[in-house]
Design a protein around this motif. Structure first.
Motif, PDB file in Angstrom:
ATOM      1  N   HIS A 196       0.859  -1.189   0.000  1.00  0.00           N
ATOM      2  CA  HIS A 196       0.000   0.000   0.000  1.00  0.00           C
ATOM      3  C   HIS A 196       0.894   1.237   0.000  1.00  0.00           C
ATOM      4  O   HIS A 196       1.686   1.426   0.930  1.00  0.00           O
ATOM      5  N   VAL A 197       0.749   2.081  -1.016  1.00  0.00           N
ATOM      6  CA  VAL A 197       1.652   3.234  -1.157  1.00  0.00           C
ATOM      7  C   VAL A 197       0.861   4.529  -1.356  1.00  0.00           C
ATOM      8  O   VAL A 197      -0.276   4.526  -1.836  1.00  0.00           O
ATOM      9  N   ASP A 198       1.513   5.614  -0.987  1.00  0.00           N
ATOM     10  CA  ASP A 198       0.991   6.940  -1.305  1.00  0.00           C
ATOM     11  C   ASP A 198       1.609   7.394  -2.630  1.00  0.00           C
ATOM     12  O   ASP A 198       2.752   7.022  -2.938  1.00  0.00           O
ATOM     13  N   PRO A 199       0.901   8.217  -3.379  1.00  0.00           N
ATOM     14  CA  PRO A 199       1.474   8.706  -4.639  1.00  0.00           C
ATOM     15  C   PRO A 199       2.646   9.650  -4.377  1.00  0.00           C
ATOM     16  O   PRO A 199       2.725  10.286  -3.324  1.00  0.00           O
ATOM     17  N   ASN A 200       3.537   9.701  -5.355  1.00  0.00           N
ATOM     18  CA  ASN A 200       4.648  10.663  -5.371  1.00  0.00           C
ATOM     19  C   ASN A 200       5.575  10.559  -4.155  1.00  0.00           C
ATOM     20  O   ASN A 200       5.993  11.559  -3.587  1.00  0.00           O
ATOM     21  N   LYS A 201       5.825   9.320  -3.782  1.00  0.00           N
ATOM     22  CA  LYS A 201       6.794   9.056  -2.719  1.00  0.00           C
ATOM     23  C   LYS A 201       7.853   8.096  -3.266  1.00  0.00           C
ATOM     24  O   LYS A 201       7.696   7.515  -4.335  1.00  0.00           O
ATOM     25  N   LEU A 203      11.625   2.667  -5.446  1.00  0.00           N
ATOM     26  CA  LEU A 203      10.495   2.744  -6.363  1.00  0.00           C
ATOM     27  C   LEU A 203       9.820   4.093  -6.160  1.00  0.00           C
ATOM     28  O   LEU A 203       9.464   4.440  -5.033  1.00  0.00           O
ATOM     29  N   LYS A 204       9.676   4.828  -7.255  1.00  0.00           N
ATOM     30  CA  LYS A 204       8.958   6.112  -7.176  1.00  0.00           C
ATOM     31  C   LYS A 204       7.502   5.853  -7.553  1.00  0.00           C
ATOM     32  O   LYS A 204       7.229   5.292  -8.621  1.00  0.00           O
ATOM     33  N   THR A 205       6.596   6.294  -6.697  1.00  0.00           N
ATOM     34  CA  THR A 205       5.164   6.085  -6.990  1.00  0.00           C
ATOM     35  C   THR A 205       4.675   7.266  -7.821  1.00  0.00           C
ATOM     36  O   THR A 205       3.862   8.082  -7.377  1.00  0.00           O
ATOM     37  N   SER A 206       5.179   7.314  -9.040  1.00  0.00           N
ATOM     38  CA  SER A 206       4.980   8.468  -9.924  1.00  0.00           C
ATOM     39  C   SER A 206       3.946   8.183 -11.007  1.00  0.00           C
ATOM     40  O   SER A 206       3.744   9.004 -11.884  1.00  0.00           O
ATOM     41  N   GLN A 207       3.329   7.000 -10.955  1.00  0.00           N
ATOM     42  CA  GLN A 207       2.389   6.639 -12.013  1.00  0.00           C
ATOM     43  C   GLN A 207       0.967   7.073 -11.642  1.00  0.00           C
ATOM     44  O   GLN A 207       0.729   7.592 -10.546  1.00  0.00           O
ATOM     45  N   ASP A 208       0.071   6.865 -12.579  1.00  0.00           N
ATOM     46  CA  ASP A 208      -1.328   7.287 -12.419  1.00  0.00           C
ATOM     47  C   ASP A 208      -1.889   6.778 -11.083  1.00  0.00           C
ATOM     48  O   ASP A 208      -2.061   5.567 -10.886  1.00  0.00           O
ATOM     49  N   PRO A 209      -2.162   7.670 -10.155  1.00  0.00           N
ATOM     50  CA  PRO A 209      -2.581   7.226  -8.819  1.00  0.00           C
ATOM     51  C   PRO A 209      -4.027   6.747  -8.779  1.00  0.00           C
ATOM     52  O   PRO A 209      -4.494   6.309  -7.735  1.00  0.00           O
ATOM     53  N   SER A 210      -4.702   6.766  -9.904  1.00  0.00           N
ATOM     54  CA  SER A 210      -6.069   6.229  -9.921  1.00  0.00           C
ATOM     55  C   SER A 210      -6.058   4.742 -10.279  1.00  0.00           C
ATOM     56  O   SER A 210      -7.102   4.138 -10.440  1.00  0.00           O
ATOM     57  N   GLN A 211      -4.854   4.202 -10.429  1.00  0.00           N
ATOM     58  CA  GLN A 211      -4.740   2.784 -10.787  1.00  0.00           C
ATOM     59  C   GLN A 211      -3.907   2.027  -9.763  1.00  0.00           C
ATOM     60  O   GLN A 211      -3.133   2.639  -9.012  1.00  0.00           O
ATOM     61  N   ASN A 212      -4.037   0.694  -9.791  1.00  0.00           N
ATOM     62  CA  ASN A 212      -3.114  -0.195  -9.080  1.00  0.00           C
ATOM     63  C   ASN A 212      -2.242  -0.893 -10.116  1.00  0.00           C
ATOM     64  O   ASN A 212      -2.546  -0.873 -11.314  1.00  0.00           O
ATOM     65  N   TYR A 213      -1.162  -1.558  -9.654  1.00  0.00           N
ATOM     66  CA  TYR A 213      -0.195  -2.158 -10.585  1.00  0.00           C
ATOM     67  C   TYR A 213       0.223  -3.537 -10.066  1.00  0.00           C
ATOM     68  O   TYR A 213       0.354  -3.742  -8.855  1.00  0.00           O
ATOM     69  N   TRP A 214       0.452  -4.429 -10.987  1.00  0.00           N
ATOM     70  CA  TRP A 214       0.888  -5.778 -10.616  1.00  0.00           C
ATOM     71  C   TRP A 214       2.357  -5.788 -10.222  1.00  0.00           C
ATOM     72  O   TRP A 214       3.178  -5.106 -10.838  1.00  0.00           O
ATOM     73  N   ILE A 215       2.662  -6.580  -9.241  1.00  0.00           N
ATOM     74  CA  ILE A 215       4.053  -6.946  -8.936  1.00  0.00           C
ATOM     75  C   ILE A 215       4.138  -8.436  -9.203  1.00  0.00           C
ATOM     76  O   ILE A 215       3.350  -9.210  -8.644  1.00  0.00           O
ATOM     77  N   SER A 216       5.062  -8.837 -10.071  1.00  0.00           N
ATOM     78  CA  SER A 216       5.121 -10.273 -10.385  1.00  0.00           C
ATOM     79  C   SER A 216       6.528 -10.823 -10.259  1.00  0.00           C
ATOM     80  O   SER A 216       7.521 -10.132 -10.485  1.00  0.00           O
ATOM     81  N   PHE A 217       6.579 -12.075  -9.831  1.00  0.00           N
ATOM     82  CA  PHE A 217       7.830 -12.823  -9.696  1.00  0.00           C
ATOM     83  C   PHE A 217       7.707 -14.084 -10.539  1.00  0.00           C
ATOM     84  O   PHE A 217       6.753 -14.847 -10.367  1.00  0.00           O
ATOM     85  N   GLY A 218       8.652 -14.293 -11.435  1.00  0.00           N
ATOM     86  CA  GLY A 218       8.609 -15.495 -12.258  1.00  0.00           C
ATOM     87  C   GLY A 218       9.913 -16.268 -12.152  1.00  0.00           C
ATOM     88  O   GLY A 218      10.922 -15.754 -11.661  1.00  0.00           O
ATOM     89  N   VAL A 219       9.888 -17.499 -12.628  1.00  0.00           N
ATOM     90  CA  VAL A 219      11.055 -18.388 -12.519  1.00  0.00           C
ATOM     91  C   VAL A 219      12.021 -18.133 -13.672  1.00  0.00           C
ATOM     92  O   VAL A 219      11.599 -17.998 -14.815  1.00  0.00           O
ATOM     93  N   ARG A 220      13.301 -18.090 -13.375  1.00  0.00           N
ATOM     94  CA  ARG A 220      14.377 -17.927 -14.345  1.00  0.00           C
ATOM     95  C   ARG A 220      15.289 -19.135 -14.310  1.00  0.00           C
ATOM     96  O   ARG A 220      15.471 -19.751 -13.249  1.00  0.00           O
ATOM     97  N   GLY A 221      15.910 -19.464 -15.431  1.00  0.00           N
ATOM     98  CA  GLY A 221      17.016 -20.419 -15.435  1.00  0.00           C
ATOM     99  C   GLY A 221      16.597 -21.885 -15.429  1.00  0.00           C
ATOM    100  O   GLY A 221      17.430 -22.749 -15.660  1.00  0.00           O
ATOM    101  N   ARG A 222      15.352 -22.171 -15.120  1.00  0.00           N
ATOM    102  CA  ARG A 222      14.827 -23.536 -15.233  1.00  0.00           C
ATOM    103  C   ARG A 222      13.504 -23.412 -15.955  1.00  0.00           C
ATOM    104  O   ARG A 222      12.764 -22.468 -15.739  1.00  0.00           O
ATOM    105  N   LYS A 223      13.164 -24.358 -16.778  1.00  0.00           N
ATOM    106  CA  LYS A 223      11.915 -24.302 -17.524  1.00  0.00           C
ATOM    107  C   LYS A 223      10.781 -24.194 -16.514  1.00  0.00           C
ATOM    108  O   LYS A 223      10.557 -25.118 -15.725  1.00  0.00           O
ATOM    109  N   PRO A 224      10.068 -23.060 -16.492  1.00  0.00           N
ATOM    110  CA  PRO A 224       9.129 -22.856 -15.391  1.00  0.00           C
ATOM    111  C   PRO A 224       7.928 -23.790 -15.476  1.00  0.00           C
ATOM    112  O   PRO A 224       7.324 -23.951 -16.535  1.00  0.00           O
ATOM    113  N   GLN A 225       7.621 -24.402 -14.351  1.00  0.00           N
ATOM    114  CA  GLN A 225       6.391 -25.182 -14.230  1.00  0.00           C
ATOM    115  C   GLN A 225       5.608 -24.659 -13.034  1.00  0.00           C
ATOM    116  O   GLN A 225       4.728 -25.330 -12.517  1.00  0.00           O
ATOM    117  N   THR A 226       5.999 -23.461 -12.608  1.00  0.00           N
ATOM    118  CA  THR A 226       5.396 -22.841 -11.435  1.00  0.00           C
ATOM    119  C   THR A 226       4.816 -21.504 -11.870  1.00  0.00           C
ATOM    120  O   THR A 226       5.519 -20.722 -12.508  1.00  0.00           O
TER     121      THR A 226
END
Lengths: 598, 598
Positions: free
Chosen positions: B251-256, B310-333
């Motif tokens: 949970h973030v405030d804009p422009n921080k 991270l600068k919270t400089s984007q459109d503050p009327s929206q939310n944004y995804w944070i995603s983590f994916g697998v590297r270096g092994r063929k992902p099955q997760t």
């Protein structure tokens, strides 16, 4: 003088011969004088080098993980003669768990540190380390061994230990052949997860076993005898005999007498054995001879052993079912089945009739009738009980609550084992090693054993019943109603380091008047005895074995939930204790020099 | 003089206050003289009383058993300031397993017995026993802690350890708020069973994780972002936010400006982080400041930590995804997902676009480009590497076979840890404590790292690389082809007790000529570094920390299969070692008086 060193080294590896020869020489020298002085019988040393580890195995057709010894499940059978010494050099090959092994039924006279009870007789053996169990098997009989740490017995750490009569001596009965059947029950959920569930708030009960195993073999999801019934929910097992879960078949010749040794190391299940068309003659219980009696079926509780004689006098053109069913709990586990195969037939020939059916699970009258037939053979082989006692301890068995956890308690104390083995704490007066408060000798007179506890709350403790050396102790095991109304369970109690005389079984609450029922003439002499629902069982023993000894319900989850007590006697009379048994906890700290090393 | 005792006692229980007050008094007295002599900064003691046990938990919506600390999963976060002392009184409440905790990234200067590596720095803590980890956190940064015995890290024994700058000091960058994200991967099969499979013949690989967890939370069998796709095989997660597996939302405030601390304690997975519409400025790695660089996505390997701004400089009327994916092994997760929630919105408002997609798993060029951007900030905060070395050790990483078992080996030795901690064996010259043969410094020149091993056979060993005290050591980590053709895996190596300079990454087999590529100007200073497939990584460090230190692949199953080495330096310079660390194995025996106790 016979050679004092006859080796029966099952896991005999080439690289190990040197050590054995050295050991033998040493033993010859040290035993020479005592051997000449005391006996001219041959005494053998049986040396085993064992490694405990987990492995994949299919005890019942479903692959799972079991505890193994030298890659075997169940572990290797130990076989010795009365008077021999067994030496197991046990190495822990587990990754993060300690391990111990208890030699169930062996009294460990003079070697209480070899009893294999974690927190009581020794420190658990750490991963990568070894411990030497060296003890005398002083009496012929049917015994077994098993893990005694956490719920490692449930995980499959067990095997048979058979002691034959000393050379030149004879059993009081004749037989032509022998079978050893080790009985257990099996869950698909790991013992680790079972432990977590039992210790959770609210408690999660382990449920009934998925499968009953005979010598580590059972069948899940199919039945060897499905085809007798049109509406069996189980399909016929497709078994070649080579599977890990193929039944252990008893191949017999006609018109012979076989001794079947039975030991139950079940975690939970009370069992009943019946053999199609054959009666059995019960001759031994827990390493003591019985007045032989005939039976159609036999009850065996966890922690007990029996020998029965079977005459192969039936139609030799047929095979016969051997079946084991659950007693005392509403069965949700199929019977264990195997075949008595007259070698005159193929082992795969089906018996004419379906397998014998176990008596109804709650037919306690049947169980009590069987139990009351168990009497000691005579006083040539079995000592006579003292006619009176020095101290009587009454132990009320209750199910309780503690801060939302479910516990089993004895006189409202639920056993919680300490980190330092009692043997060390008592010997060296380490008062912080365990609760110095004396545990209660009785329970309030107004307690109503027929109803759930009025106040279900209990506390944990780990105090010790300190017994006068050579005193005669009576124990009244008093059953009661569990937490739920109209529920009282069977509890098979097992005593370490001693046999006791089972003086009587009774109903309701024990009173002084019940002493009249005591059998002082030929009570069975055993290490395990059951209490029936809402009943009591009276035991007597002589505290003649210096050491610290567990006395507990042999149902593994019940012990895990606190259903046991600890007894001690004559600890100050012990010779020095091997330090390997005490290198943990407060004894480890006490005997390590200074506060810092360097 | 500030008060030397400021307590931040998270698990503060009433009954414990007395002990703390006593402790504080004692510490005040002992620290008085040193405090006056050395510094006028406030130094605090952070005392924690922790209990480790298993509990039921749903890290990803599927109930399972996890290792917990004081009933929490992940364990409690430790937060201290540079120069403070952390004291964790750890009690093992497991039933049969030992336990230790390693403080990953803390160098343990002067307290090598507190490094928390079973068999190396201490004996595993037995069930029912306690151990005191007491150490200084000498430098601000993002750290974490985890089990270092068997595969207890995989079982969930981990948590965050955050060190702020000392009072009155400043970070070299500004931020308004902070989030700590501890990343892990999760299997539905228990770590116990995983261990058995890896140690079986043939080996059974653990497979890819079922779920990625952020602060112990993930989603299995559903996706938070399923509705973006018509053909997703996963349904939309039905999550209220109160579930144990509900995502940890930022949970973030804009422009921080926010500092996001990232630590990876995955058992296997290499991860990539991306945040929709936002770039990140990378400023810290493994507790050391970096030359800030901007990135769209960040690779993080097991054992590493980073801070990004991270600068919270984007459109503050929206939310944004944070995603983590697998590297270096063929992902099955599936990707781990959570939300960057501008507080101007409801946290449950879906971002406009689907979650950012991780670069292709085998796009190593992308990973190398990222890794090569990681440079030390300056030599005010980060020491300069020595321009030359005293000793170079080349460590070839190979997958091998041994009697049918699968192993990972270093210069053809697969590490098999001894029962006695090296710290004791080396300090007290116990030659039976471990293999006295010097482990190899190199591998045969003709070895072809691009092909499977010509002779796949390996052996186990546990010898030690003995380093000259204060010598400069170069390590060339040389990757190679695994057992199968055309397979070479990523291995993130982690060094205990030190940071190293990462001088260079290269392709193929390292040659003397590659020294020209060494960056001696601003190499990153860290405790973890990866070797890329078929590549090498050159490290340099100064052996300035008396103790015995693990250096290993941080992939838990790889370490379990032998992928590590042990280093030691200056052990004879250590003050006395607390005996609690060495009360097992040969040191336990050595320091217990006599052969028998009594």
């Amino acid at each position: 003088m016979g050679a004092p060193c006859n080796f029966l080294c099952e896991p005999f590896s080439g690289s190990f011969k040197g050590l054995i020869v050295w050991y033998c020489l040493l033993l010859s020298l040290t035993q020479w004088s005592s051997a000449t002085a005391t006996s001219n019988k041959t005494r053998s040393l049986h040396f085993y080098k064992w490694e405990v580890e987990y492995m994949y195995w299919s005890p019942d057709g479903l692959e799972n993980v079991v505890m193994s010894i030298n890659g075997k499940f169940p572990g290797p059978t130990i076989r010795a003669r009365a008077g021999d010494t067994v030496h197991v050099h046990l190495t822990n090959k587990l990754h993060t768990e300690g391990v111990v092994i208890h030699w169930h039924g062996i009294r460990q006279k003079g070697t209480p540190w070899a009893d294999g009870t974690a927190s009581i007789s020794q420190c658990a053996i750490n991963p990568g380390e070894s411990f030497d169990y060296r003890f005398t098997v002083d009496r012929a009989g049917t015994y077994f061994y098993h893990g005694h740490y956490g719920m490692q017995r449930s995980a499959g750490l067990y095997g048979s230990l058979i002691v034959d009569v000393a050379e030149g001596e004879k059993e009081p009965f004749h037989y032509d052949g022998e079978f050893d059947l080790l009985l257990s029950d099996w869950w698909h959920e790991s013992a680790h997860h079972q432990e977590v569930g039992l210790s959770s708030r609210p408690m999660r009960w382990i449920g009934e076993p998925q499968t009953l195993l005979v010598n580590g073999r059972g069948q899940y999801g199919c039945s060897l005898a499905a085809h007798y019934s049109n509406n069996s929910s189980l399909s016929q097992c497709n078994v070649t005999g080579h599977e890990q879960w193929a039944p252990f078949i008893l191949h017999v010749d006609p018109n012979k007498t076989y001794r079947i040794r039975l030991s139950s190391t079940t975690a939970l299940a009370s069992l009943n054995l019946a053999i199609g068309n054959h009666k059995m003659l019960v001759v031994e219980a827990d390493g003591n001879y019985l007045q032989p009696f005939e039976t159609d079926d036999l009850d065996i509780y966890s922690g007990e052993s029996y020998s029965v004689l079977l005459k192969t006098s039936q139609d030799p053109s047929q095979n016969y079912w051997i079946s084991f069913g659950v007693r005392g709990r509403k069965p949700q586990t199929p019977q264990a089945l195997t075949i008595l195969n007259y070698k005159t037939n193929s082992a795969s020939k089906f018996p004419l009739s379906p397998p014998p059916v176990t008596p109804r699970w709650d037919d306690y009258a049947h169980s009590k009738a069987f139990t009351n037939k168990v009497k000691a053979l005579d006083h040539k082989t079995i000592p006579k009980p003292p006619s009176t006692y020095h101290r009587r301890i009454t132990l009320l068995n209750t199910q309780n609550k503690m801060n939302g956890y479910t516990k089993w308690s004895i006189n409202n104390v639920s056993l919680s084992l300490p980190a330092t083995p009692y043997l060390g704490s008592i010997r060296f007066g380490l008062q912080n090693g365990f609760d110095q408060t004396k545990p209660p000798e009785n329970f309030p007179v107004q307690y109503d054993v027929m109803k759930p506890p009025g106040n279900p709350n209990t506390t944990t403790g780990n105090g010790v019943y300190m017994l006068g050396y050579y005193s005669t102790v009576d124990v009244i095991l008093q059953n009661a109603n569990a937490l739920a109304e109209n529920v009282s369970e069977i509890h098979p109690w097992h005593l370490h380091g001693h046999d006791f005389w089972v003086l009587a079984y009774g109903e309701g609450k024990f009173t002084k008047d019940d002493e009249k029922k005591f059998n002082l003439k030929n009570p069975p002499y055993r290490n395990s005895a059951v209490i029936f629902p809402y009943g009591w069982t009276a035991l007597r023993f002589v505290a003649d074995n210096p050491g610290v000894w567990a006395f507990h319900c042999h149902i593994e989850p019940h012990l895990h939930m606190g259903m046991g007590v600890v007894l001690a006697e004559g600890v100050q009379r012990l010779p020095k204790i091997p330090k390997e048994a005490l290198s943990c906890g407060l004894t480890g700290k006490k005997f390590m020099t200074g506060n810092h090393l360097g």
